[in-house]
Motif scaffolding. Sequence first.
Motif, PDB file in Angstrom:
ATOM      1  N   PHE A 394       3.330  -3.113  -2.114  1.00 48.57           N
ATOM      2  CA  PHE A 394       2.907  -4.356  -1.470  1.00 48.57           C
ATOM      3  C   PHE A 394       2.768  -5.486  -2.492  1.00 48.57           C
ATOM      4  O   PHE A 394       3.178  -6.628  -2.242  1.00 48.57           O
ATOM      5  CB  PHE A 394       1.595  -4.149  -0.711  1.00 48.57           C
ATOM      6  N   GLU A 395       2.176  -5.163  -3.615  1.00 53.98           N
ATOM      7  CA  GLU A 395       1.990  -6.176  -4.654  1.00 53.98           C
ATOM      8  C   GLU A 395       3.333  -6.744  -5.111  1.00 53.98           C
ATOM      9  O   GLU A 395       3.499  -7.963  -5.261  1.00 53.98           O
ATOM     10  CB  GLU A 395       1.243  -5.559  -5.837  1.00 53.98           C
ATOM     11  N   GLU A 396       4.297  -5.871  -5.322  1.00 54.78           N
ATOM     12  CA  GLU A 396       5.622  -6.312  -5.767  1.00 54.78           C
ATOM     13  C   GLU A 396       6.347  -7.127  -4.694  1.00 54.78           C
ATOM     14  O   GLU A 396       7.170  -7.995  -5.011  1.00 54.78           O
ATOM     15  CB  GLU A 396       6.469  -5.094  -6.164  1.00 54.78           C
ATOM     16  N   ALA A 397       6.017  -6.855  -3.425  1.00 57.88           N
ATOM     17  CA  ALA A 397       6.626  -7.602  -2.319  1.00 57.88           C
ATOM     18  C   ALA A 397       5.909  -8.925  -2.062  1.00 57.88           C
ATOM     19  O   ALA A 397       6.374  -9.732  -1.244  1.00 57.88           O
ATOM     20  CB  ALA A 397       6.628  -6.755  -1.055  1.00 57.88           C
ATOM     21  N   GLY A 398       4.776  -9.145  -2.731  1.00 62.14           N
ATOM     22  CA  GLY A 398       4.001 -10.360  -2.510  1.00 62.14           C
ATOM     23  C   GLY A 398       3.020 -10.261  -1.365  1.00 62.14           C
ATOM     24  O   GLY A 398       2.461 -11.266  -0.919  1.00 62.14           O
ATOM     25  N   PHE A 399       2.799  -9.033  -0.873  1.00 63.42           N
ATOM     26  CA  PHE A 399       1.833  -8.790   0.199  1.00 63.42           C
ATOM     27  C   PHE A 399       0.451  -8.577  -0.419  1.00 63.42           C
ATOM     28  O   PHE A 399       0.331  -7.971  -1.486  1.00 63.42           O
ATOM     29  CB  PHE A 399       2.182  -7.539   1.001  1.00 63.42           C
ATOM     30  N   GLN A 400      -0.580  -9.020   0.270  1.00 59.19           N
ATOM     31  CA  GLN A 400      -1.940  -8.822  -0.222  1.00 59.19           C
ATOM     32  C   GLN A 400      -2.600  -7.656   0.516  1.00 59.19           C
ATOM     33  O   GLN A 400      -2.806  -7.712   1.732  1.00 59.19           O
ATOM     34  CB  GLN A 400      -2.787 -10.091  -0.029  1.00 59.19           C
ATOM     35  N   LEU A 401      -2.903  -6.587  -0.205  1.00 66.69           N
ATOM     36  CA  LEU A 401      -3.649  -5.467   0.372  1.00 66.69           C
ATOM     37  C   LEU A 401      -5.128  -5.780   0.245  1.00 66.69           C
ATOM     38  O   LEU A 401      -5.665  -5.896  -0.857  1.00 66.69           O
ATOM     39  CB  LEU A 401      -3.313  -4.158  -0.350  1.00 66.69           C
ATOM     40  N   ARG A 402      -5.787  -5.927   1.370  1.00 67.11           N
ATOM     41  CA  ARG A 402      -7.195  -6.299   1.385  1.00 67.11           C
ATOM     42  C   ARG A 402      -8.059  -5.059   1.602  1.00 67.11           C
ATOM     43  O   ARG A 402      -7.572  -3.923   1.531  1.00 67.11           O
ATOM     44  CB  ARG A 402      -7.433  -7.372   2.455  1.00 67.11           C
ATOM     45  N   GLN A 403      -9.336  -5.252   1.880  1.00 66.85           N
ATOM     46  CA  GLN A 403     -10.270  -4.143   2.101  1.00 66.85           C
ATOM     47  C   GLN A 403     -10.498  -3.948   3.596  1.00 66.85           C
ATOM     48  O   GLN A 403     -10.199  -4.836   4.403  1.00 66.85           O
ATOM     49  CB  GLN A 403     -11.582  -4.430   1.363  1.00 66.85           C
ATOM     50  N   PRO A 404     -11.019  -2.780   4.008  1.00 70.19           N
ATOM     51  CA  PRO A 404     -11.064  -2.430   5.434  1.00 70.19           C
ATOM     52  C   PRO A 404     -11.965  -3.330   6.283  1.00 70.19           C
ATOM     53  O   PRO A 404     -13.029  -3.764   5.853  1.00 70.19           O
ATOM     54  CB  PRO A 404     -11.611  -0.994   5.418  1.00 70.19           C
ATOM     55  N   GLY A 405     -11.501  -3.572   7.498  1.00 66.71           N
ATOM     56  CA  GLY A 405     -12.273  -4.325   8.480  1.00 66.71           C
ATOM     57  C   GLY A 405     -11.359  -4.774   9.608  1.00 66.71           C
ATOM     58  O   GLY A 405     -10.144  -4.618   9.551  1.00 66.71           O
ATOM     59  N   CYS A 406     -11.961  -5.371  10.633  1.00 71.52           N
ATOM     60  CA  CYS A 406     -11.176  -5.870  11.766  1.00 71.52           C
ATOM     61  C   CYS A 406     -10.345  -7.085  11.367  1.00 71.52           C
ATOM     62  O   CYS A 406      -9.306  -7.358  11.968  1.00 71.52           O
ATOM     63  CB  CYS A 406     -12.098  -6.215  12.931  1.00 71.52           C
TER      64      CYS A 406
END
Length: 469
Positions: A394-406
């Motif tokens: 995800f990081e290499e694709a420019g996506f932001q992996l966030r922390q759990p929640g709605c």
Amino acid sequence: MGKTLFEKIWDKHIVKTIDDGPSVLYIDKHLIHEVTSPQAFAGIEKRGLQIFRPQQVVATADHNVPTLDQHLPIKEQLSRLQVDTLIKNCANHNIELYGLGHPYQGIVHVIGPELGITQPGMTIVCGDSHTSTHGAFGSIAFGIGTSEVEMVFATQCLLQTKPKQMRINVEGELRDGVLSKDIVLYIVSKISASGATGYAVEYAGSTIRNLSMEARMTVCNMSIEMGARCGLIAPDETTFQYVHGRTFAPEGVDWIKSLQYWETLFSDDDAKFDAEITINAADIEPMITYGTNPGMGIGVNGLVPLGQSIDEKDRPSFVKAMEYMGIAPGTAIKGQKVDYVFIGSCTNSRIEDLRLVADFVKGKRKADDVEVWIVPGSKQVEQQAIEEGIDKVFEEAGFQLRQPGCSACLGMNEDKIPAGKYCISTSNRNFEGRQGAGARTLLASPLTAAAAAITGRVTDVSEMLAVHN
């Protein structure tokens, strides 16, 4: 006459039937979160009551939590108050809480199944409409209001009127690039957002039987979006293998006994349904919504309907939706510019969803003018993603992996879509303002959302997969 799956579970949980009235239904598991529980706690305290069976209540913080910097105090005052109130109430009433910082914290409809709390044959309720998710395990699971939360707190029972029953059969093989989210968006588009009102819906057929548990949960999750009281799928070997060995699953002799019961949970051949629908899986293509309810959906290669094709009674709401969305009737949705992509929610935030997206985007890069949020459904999903290297993809694709929640499923926390911006979302609702005041939501599967993240536009993911393969 034989019984349906729903009837078998319902009848087993009836405590008392009131003449010409509802039934008193026993509830096996009561799931709670910070939004719909405070008034219920206040209500039983005002009446001088105790939680009748606190060991059957499970709590988590999900709707109001931030998905960045969860180790810091919550910035939004109302969100912080609601989460703090849940902590206090659970401590006062001896209820297990998986709050921020706990390894089991996450979206209530994600953690129940992954921890083995959700099991076949149960009755499960939560002050949240998407409780129908848990029906994927062959349970009766439905959302309840705050006054009903208080009733379950006080009695572990609920007054309920038995719904009618509908069976939706989906038969055949899915096309490449078509996921369970597309199945349920297709069903809702065909029967409308109110087409199953008053029914408990059982999903059946070869297509459903071939789905993973995560995919089945996605289908049952959106039962409420067609007006159903709940949705459920008969448990089978796929179900049993998923539950086995999970944290709170039965063990040893208890597992054998449970399995013997679970294997009886199916609709008998001569069971009667009040309505039945059959769908050919081959007819389903990647789906996308264009309006402001989940029933306003089309295949990604289709055209937005013209006003004159809409029933006269629905035309005013159609016109209003088109004005809000800034989409012209009769035009193609494919190619529509996208500003945000949100992959998460209780519909599509499980590890299978993240794996599918990671496999698809590996080696690719997001469009420069698109912001992409990937929000895992639980701390366990987040940890799996890190252990499997999905976070790096995800990081290499420019996506932001966030922390759990709605997160951006609903505008109850810091993750809001700005007014006027278009967001392809894997969540379950596209109502006006759902993702933030003025936000424009297009519901889709994780793969369709990922394709839009890469191209910056609504895209037919099956075409990209054909080139990839």
